[in-house]
Enzyme design. Structure first.
Site, mmCIF file in Angstrom:
data_model
loop_
_atom_site.group_PDB
_atom_site.id
_atom_site.type_symbol
_atom_site.label_atom_id
_atom_site.label_comp_id
_atom_site.label_asym_id
_atom_site.label_seq_id
_atom_site.Cartn_x
_atom_site.Cartn_y
_atom_site.Cartn_z
ATOM 1 N N LYS A 120 38.975 34.714 34.229
ATOM 2 C CA LYS A 120 39.101 35.025 34.963
ATOM 3 C C LYS A 120 38.503 33.629 35.855
ATOM 4 C CE LYS A 120 39.268 37.733 39.227
ATOM 5 N NZ LYS A 120 40.707 39.002 39.243
HETATM 6 P P1 NAD Z 1 43.387 39.203 49.618
HETATM 7 O O1 NAD Z 1 42.847 38.029 49.435
HETATM 8 O O2 NAD Z 1 45.074 39.359 49.555
HETATM 9 O O3 NAD Z 1 42.484 40.056 50.158
HETATM 10 C C1 NAD Z 1 41.014 40.346 50.698
HETATM 11 C C2 NAD Z 1 41.109 41.118 51.946
HETATM 12 O O4 NAD Z 1 39.693 41.753 51.942
HETATM 13 C C3 NAD Z 1 41.535 41.038 53.455
HETATM 14 O O5 NAD Z 1 42.574 41.550 54.373
HETATM 15 C C4 NAD Z 1 40.061 40.256 53.812
HETATM 16 O O6 NAD Z 1 40.403 40.000 55.472
HETATM 17 C C5 NAD Z 1 39.438 41.185 53.115
HETATM 18 N N1 NAD Z 1 38.076 41.008 53.135
HETATM 19 C C6 NAD Z 1 37.328 39.741 52.684
HETATM 20 N N2 NAD Z 1 36.725 39.510 52.824
HETATM 21 C C7 NAD Z 1 35.645 40.498 53.945
HETATM 22 C C8 NAD Z 1 34.423 41.589 54.129
HETATM 23 N N3 NAD Z 1 33.275 40.787 54.207
HETATM 24 N N4 NAD Z 1 34.777 42.312 55.271
HETATM 25 C C9 NAD Z 1 35.735 43.656 55.221
HETATM 26 N N5 NAD Z 1 37.102 42.673 54.470
HETATM 27 C C10 NAD Z 1 36.739 41.611 53.479
HETATM 28 O O7 NAD Z 1 42.813 39.363 47.831
HETATM 29 P P2 NAD Z 1 43.437 41.244 47.057
HETATM 30 O O8 NAD Z 1 44.785 40.235 45.860
HETATM 31 O O9 NAD Z 1 43.535 42.059 47.820
HETATM 32 O O10 NAD Z 1 41.970 41.308 46.149
HETATM 33 C C11 NAD Z 1 41.130 42.725 47.186
HETATM 34 C C12 NAD Z 1 40.543 42.777 45.501
HETATM 35 O O11 NAD Z 1 41.424 43.819 44.770
HETATM 36 C C13 NAD Z 1 39.175 41.973 44.849
HETATM 37 O O12 NAD Z 1 38.268 42.788 44.454
HETATM 38 C C14 NAD Z 1 40.095 41.850 44.042
HETATM 39 O O13 NAD Z 1 39.681 41.316 42.848
HETATM 40 C C15 NAD Z 1 41.021 43.024 43.405
HETATM 41 N N6 NAD Z 1 41.935 43.824 42.880
HETATM 42 C C16 NAD Z 1 43.280 42.021 43.170
HETATM 43 C C17 NAD Z 1 44.181 42.617 42.136
HETATM 44 C C18 NAD Z 1 45.764 41.667 42.395
HETATM 45 O O14 NAD Z 1 46.436 42.187 42.216
HETATM 46 N N7 NAD Z 1 45.798 41.218 43.726
HETATM 47 C C19 NAD Z 1 44.296 43.232 41.125
HETATM 48 C C20 NAD Z 1 42.893 43.769 40.562
HETATM 49 C C21 NAD Z 1 41.726 43.587 41.768
#
Ligand code: NAD
Length: 430
Positions: A120
């Protein structure tokens, strides 16, 4: 010196810091006694990252000044293959957080049996404060600084919070310039024009939905008509919300960094997406009542999907959760204290290392397609993804049922066993 029989904390982690790395360690410690005895001597390898790099990322700002940001890339474990895991841009990123996220990647990749280790990376930056060209310079300098760690057969980054296909394109281009040739397989989650994969954009959300559906089947809970609350409206949250709606569920609450929206009759996800694309916020979105952030956790629903940050479901709000099933789209959204409260209340948790593994599964497909320069149809990708997710869910459910474990513990038993079996047969160099 630390031997496998006398583990203690590495010097770079403070005992007082109960951050995500400690949650990861707690999860490993819970599972260690359940593993085959032959693997016990190697458990210590899961308790420390293989290597961790901290880099200074200086960039020229648009106003001519220079700013410095701290970046990280961690290889947690590479016993089963090259490192794999996303890049996060967030103002709260720390080494401890990146280590935990890398550790969870090790387990996750083994749970869905893709031939990767866990890695990561991240930069401690609020990307909302940067212009697009500053973001590009930040990405390029960071890629150059971690250049010794990454490569298509070494460590393959992907998007995470606040990074996307464009950021991956800049990373791929920067790495390729250094190599003097085009290396598409160095990152996944790229734009289609650069060897990205069909289905990657929605893959994590699709995986969340598939595991939710499988869990619901086991509990005899219909998806059609079910109420769903989703925290996070980014890559993972939006796609999973959309898929629940396509299956006949209604999204009764959405929370993002800007707002908490509620509508017991169901929110219009398409309209919210369009509103967010135009306004860059959910504040003032039509067709929804705005509620206090803490009230999100007590919204009556059947499914709760945390898809934002770590430790969101914790000892303070777990007792109020109304859901029947929690599906962890985010990494590490539930603290161990909360998990105990939820178990007591018979709320099923589908753990992150299974529920959000759809993204890395299609990243694996993308990497394979880039190596073979032969691209698959979206239908083929979605079918293979569904099969892998459903099979992984089935195996974890079975083990949990047989040995009376939580789904998280069962997933960790399967994941840790695969990693440590690889470690065992590799032996110790030199
Ligand atoms: P992203 O940046 O596309 O979206 C993040 C979202 O979280 C946004 O809508 C943002 O407004 C919201 N957010 C941020 N801070 C916040 C808070 N304090 N309270 C409420 N909402 C809040 O990110 P993503 O890629 O969707 O990732 C989200 C989660 O999923 C993370 O934990 C990431 O590690 C995990 N994840 C992502 C992927 C991927 O393929 N993108 C894969 C596995 C896991």
């Amino acid at each position: 010196m630390t031997t496998s029989s006398s583990p203690h904390l590495p010097s770079y982690i403070s005992a007082e810091n109960v951050g995500p790395w400690h949650i990861y360690l707690h999860q490993v410690d819970q599972v260690a006694p359940l593993l085959d005895k032959s693997l016990w001597p190697w458990v210590e390898t899961l308790r420390r990252p293989k290597r961790a790099l901290i880099v200074d990322v200086p960039i020229r700002l648009d106003n001519g000044e220079t700013a410095h940001f701290e970046g990280y890339r961690v290889h947690h474990n590479t016993s089963r293959g090259p490192g794999k895991g996303g890049i996060r841009y967030h103002q709260d990123v720390t080494l401890s957080e990146v280590m935990a996220l890398a550790g969870w990647m090790t387990i996750k990749n083994a749970v869905v049996n893709v031939p990767f280790g866990g890695a990561k990376g991240g930069i401690r930056v609020d990307p909302r404060q940067l212009s697009l060209s500053e973001l590009e310079r930040l990405t390029r300098r960071y890629t150059s600084e971690i250049g010794t760690m990454i490569g298509p057969d070494k460590d393959i980054p992907a998007p995470d919070m606040n990074t996307n296909a464009q950021v991956m394109a800049w990373m791929m281009d920067t790495y390729s310039m250094g190599e003097g040739r085009t290396v598409t397989g160095v990152v996944t989650g790229k734009p289609l024009a650069l060897g990205g994969s069909l289905g990657r954009q929605d893959a994590t959300g699709r995986g969340v939905f598939v595991t939710a559906r499988e869990a619901a089947k086991k509990l005899g809970l219909p998806i059609a008509g079910a109420r769903v609350a989703v925290q996070g409206f980014g890559n993972v949250g939006e796609a999973s919300a959309r898929m629940f709606v396509e299956a006949g569920a209604k999204i009764v609450a959405i929370q993002d960094v800007s707002a908490t929206l509620y509508n017991p009759a169901g929110l219009d996800i398409k309209a919210l997406k369009a509103y967010h694309a135009a306004e860059r916020t959910l504040v003032g979105a039509p067709g929804a009542e705005s509620i206090a952030p803490q009230d999100f956790w007590t919204v009556p629903c059947e499914f709760l999907v945390p898809a934002a940050l770590e430790s969101q479901i914790n000892q303070y709000n777990a007792a109020g959760v109304q859901a029947r099933i929690i599906v962890e789209g985010a990494n590490g959204p539930t603290t161990p204290e909360a998990e105990a409260i939820l178990a007591e209340r018979d709320i099923l948790v589908v753990p992150d290392v299974l529920a959000n593994a759809g993204g890395v599964t299609v990243s694996y497909f993308e990497w394979v397609q880039d190596f073979s320069s032969f691209f698959w149809s979206e239908e083929e990708i979605n079918q293979r993804l569904e099969r892998i997710m459903a099979e992984a869910f089935g195996a974890i459910w079975q083990l949990a049922d047989d040995r009376k474990l939580s789904l998280r513990t069962a997933a960790f038993v399967i994941g840790c066993s695969r990693v440590l079996e690889a470690r065992l047969v590799r032996g110790l160099y030199p």
